[in-house]
Enzyme design. Sequence first.
Site, PDB file in Angstrom:
ATOM      1  N   ARG A 213       0.875  -4.393   6.115  1.00 38.04           N
ATOM      2  CA  ARG A 213       1.045  -2.953   6.380  1.00 38.04           C
ATOM      3  C   ARG A 213       1.824  -2.594   7.663  1.00 38.04           C
ATOM      4  NH1 ARG A 213      -4.523  -0.693   4.515  1.00 38.04           N
ATOM      5  NH2 ARG A 213      -4.455  -1.234   2.448  1.00 38.04           N
TER       6      ARG A 213
ATOM      7  N   ARG B  74       1.708   4.292   7.581  1.00 34.92           N
ATOM      8  CA  ARG B  74       1.628   5.344   8.122  1.00 34.92           C
ATOM      9  C   ARG B  74       1.491   5.351   9.706  1.00 34.92           C
ATOM     10  NH1 ARG B  74      -3.750   7.831   5.567  1.00 34.92           N
ATOM     11  NH2 ARG B  74      -3.998   5.457   4.947  1.00 34.92           N
TER      12      ARG B  74
ATOM     13  N   TYR C 115      -9.841  -2.378  -9.514  1.00 40.28           N
ATOM     14  CA  TYR C 115      -9.071  -0.900  -9.652  1.00 40.28           C
ATOM     15  C   TYR C 115      -9.285  -0.445 -11.194  1.00 40.28           C
ATOM     16  CZ  TYR C 115      -8.054  -1.216  -4.857  1.00 40.28           C
ATOM     17  OH  TYR C 115      -8.188  -1.561  -3.579  1.00 40.28           O
TER      18      TYR C 115
ATOM     19  N   ARG D 180       8.076   9.666   3.829  1.00 44.46           N
ATOM     20  CA  ARG D 180       6.923   9.799   2.694  1.00 44.46           C
ATOM     21  C   ARG D 180       6.822  11.276   2.572  1.00 44.46           C
ATOM     22  NH1 ARG D 180       3.228  11.041   0.228  1.00 44.46           N
ATOM     23  NH2 ARG D 180       1.188  10.221   0.166  1.00 44.46           N
TER      24      ARG D 180
ATOM     25  N   ASP E 215       3.018  -1.555  -4.141  1.00 42.12           N
ATOM     26  CA  ASP E 215       1.758  -1.311  -4.023  1.00 42.12           C
ATOM     27  C   ASP E 215       1.282  -2.257  -4.921  1.00 42.12           C
ATOM     28  OD1 ASP E 215      -0.594   0.496  -3.207  1.00 42.12           O
ATOM     29  OD2 ASP E 215      -1.137   0.030  -5.428  1.00 42.12           O
TER      30      ASP E 215
END
Lengths: 359, 359
Positions: free
Chosen positions: A28, A32, A155, A41, A78
């Site tokens: 990452r 963010r 998931y 974003r 992702d």
Amino acid sequence: MIAPPYNDRLLRALRRQPVDRTPVWLMRQAGRYLPEYRAIRARAGDFMTLCQTPELACAVTLQPLARFPLDAAILFSDILTIPDAMGLGLSFSEGEGPQFARPLRSAADIARLAAPDPEGELRYVMDAVRLIRRELAGRVPLIGFAGSPWTLATYMVEGGSSKDYAQVKGLLYEQPEPLRQLLSVLTQAVTDYLNAQVAAGAQALMIFDTWGGILTPRAYREFSLDPMAQIVAGLNRSSAAAGVPVILFTKGGGAWLEDLAATGCDAVGVDWTVDLRDARQRVGARVALQGNLDPAALYASPERIRQQVAQVLADFGPGAGHVFNLGHGVQPQVDPERVRVLVEAVHELSAPYHSGRPS
Amino acid sequence: MIAPPYNDRLLRALRRQPVDRTPVWLMRQAGRYLPEYRAIRARAGDFMTLCQTPELACAVTLQPLARFPLDAAILFSDILTIPDAMGLGLSFSEGEGPQFARPLRSAADIARLAAPDPEGELRYVMDAVRLIRRELAGRVPLIGFAGSPWTLATYMVEGGSSKDYAQVKGLLYEQPEPLRQLLSVLTQAVTDYLNAQVAAGAQALMIFDTWGGILTPRAYREFSLDPMAQIVAGLNRSSAAAGVPVILFTKGGGAWLEDLAATGCDAVGVDWTVDLRDARQRVGARVALQGNLDPAALYASPERIRQQVAQVLADFGPGAGHVFNLGHGVQPQVDPERVRVLVEAVHELSAPYHSGRPS
């Protein structure tokens, strides 16, 4: 022909060849915690648009490299692009994490699944890889990645993130056969996807097994490790992918490093709950190791971050085969300047461990 | 004098003495999966009222024993009673988990803390222990418990549950001195609390180290293991507590079983990510082992649950020193009849492993 990158520390370390400095990249590293990421974003509107627009995915991939002397880029994407391409309808709601509109609810749902065409529904990923390679112009290698079949399955069955994994574990304990079918189609899908990333230009590969660590040792071997081993064996090492190193990372998988090393992969990622010295003793003769600073160490002062970096480097010790990383992704609240401290500390403090190499 | 319980399987197993059947109890055996628990919880209004009213805590403690042939009762309470008694203001909001009104925000907050008097602010816990012992009338032993100092510290600093433990880890990496002070006062508090539980009638003790597993090996030893070892050393083994066995359980601590066994405790709890055969080889000569069925196995059919129970028993193998349990608490969605299947399967299927004992 793909020219080798100018900075080949990552690829050399993954092959356990001598380097001048321990290479460093961060899970990452694009994300963010970077204000420039949050800006792009916000303009994109939602996370999937970022992933699905190669120009945006490329721009985001390059952002941390413009700031810090990192030794690798990693494709911005992702792990859930594959289930999305299989028709499950992925979206990300703010603060809620991933959500599937059509989670798997029955054996019939599973029976209908097919591995997606990486140059079809997932072409946007391959276009991003091609674009990033072009923009990188060989400065550092580009890492491609995918989620492990087990992690994708959790998931897809839960419909998103889960606290107790009641549904996928219910399947595991009560209906292992449909789960095996699901893992089989995902193993094919991930193999195709990674081979296509290499064909598009990825120079190293990583498989993220985020949820292998919630399994019993027996279930881990059958439902998480074995599909990953099949993927490693199924990569086109004979053609364009020849020599493309593969990193396997099971979060919480410190007990299973020997099993991971035996899959034929080139490197094993380790989280911060493992002592890198022990890990090296256990598997360092077979594979390189990637890790393993606690991501929370980035909340500390520059001086303390340097101490923690020094500790990780000392734990691995002298010699080849170490790729510095966090034990998990950079957390969103981290100050980017702390990331700079980390990257610079790795390069500066690792030099003595590689002094045997002719400069 | 406290009479020994009629069913002493648990205490014998914790001392690695021969038994006729493997004893079984379950973490969170009294809890939301039981309709009679939900009924009493609804009448009480909120969770803390349940904990703070000895009659209700006693009633809830006994509920699973009325249903299933369990080999132990465990005090119904919460690990966060200690921080609540230290003035942090604990409450539980539906679905949100624990919340402190006054989390620790500074070194000054920490400096003000003092270990609470177990027969003062925490008298409701000791009253519950006394009442439960009376009501049990010696049928099975009563287990008292506390959270580990590190685990309590995480909640006290974060203010509740956390996803990434940014605050308490920030403290650990940047201001270890106030954290050490906090752990020191909590070590005293937990020692006093457990000694008081024994004085009130608890016949075995367990320390829940729910969050030790998020630490690096070095930080685990200093900030989680060492305080637990101090508590074990500080228990009044010479008086009423002489011979009261102590179980230590670090969730996610499979790598550190040797360290846990070296604290002087009597038993080590292991979660389901550890192979019980390996665990026994590593530490079974020093301590008993408690565990370790995956709580999610209770979502399976009776037949599959029996298979999983048989597997855990086979993993431990013949001989003394095993207490059957889950690797973590019973999940709220579980059907109580599946718990019955588990308990009965443990007793039935374990008999052959103890056949060497004269009946």
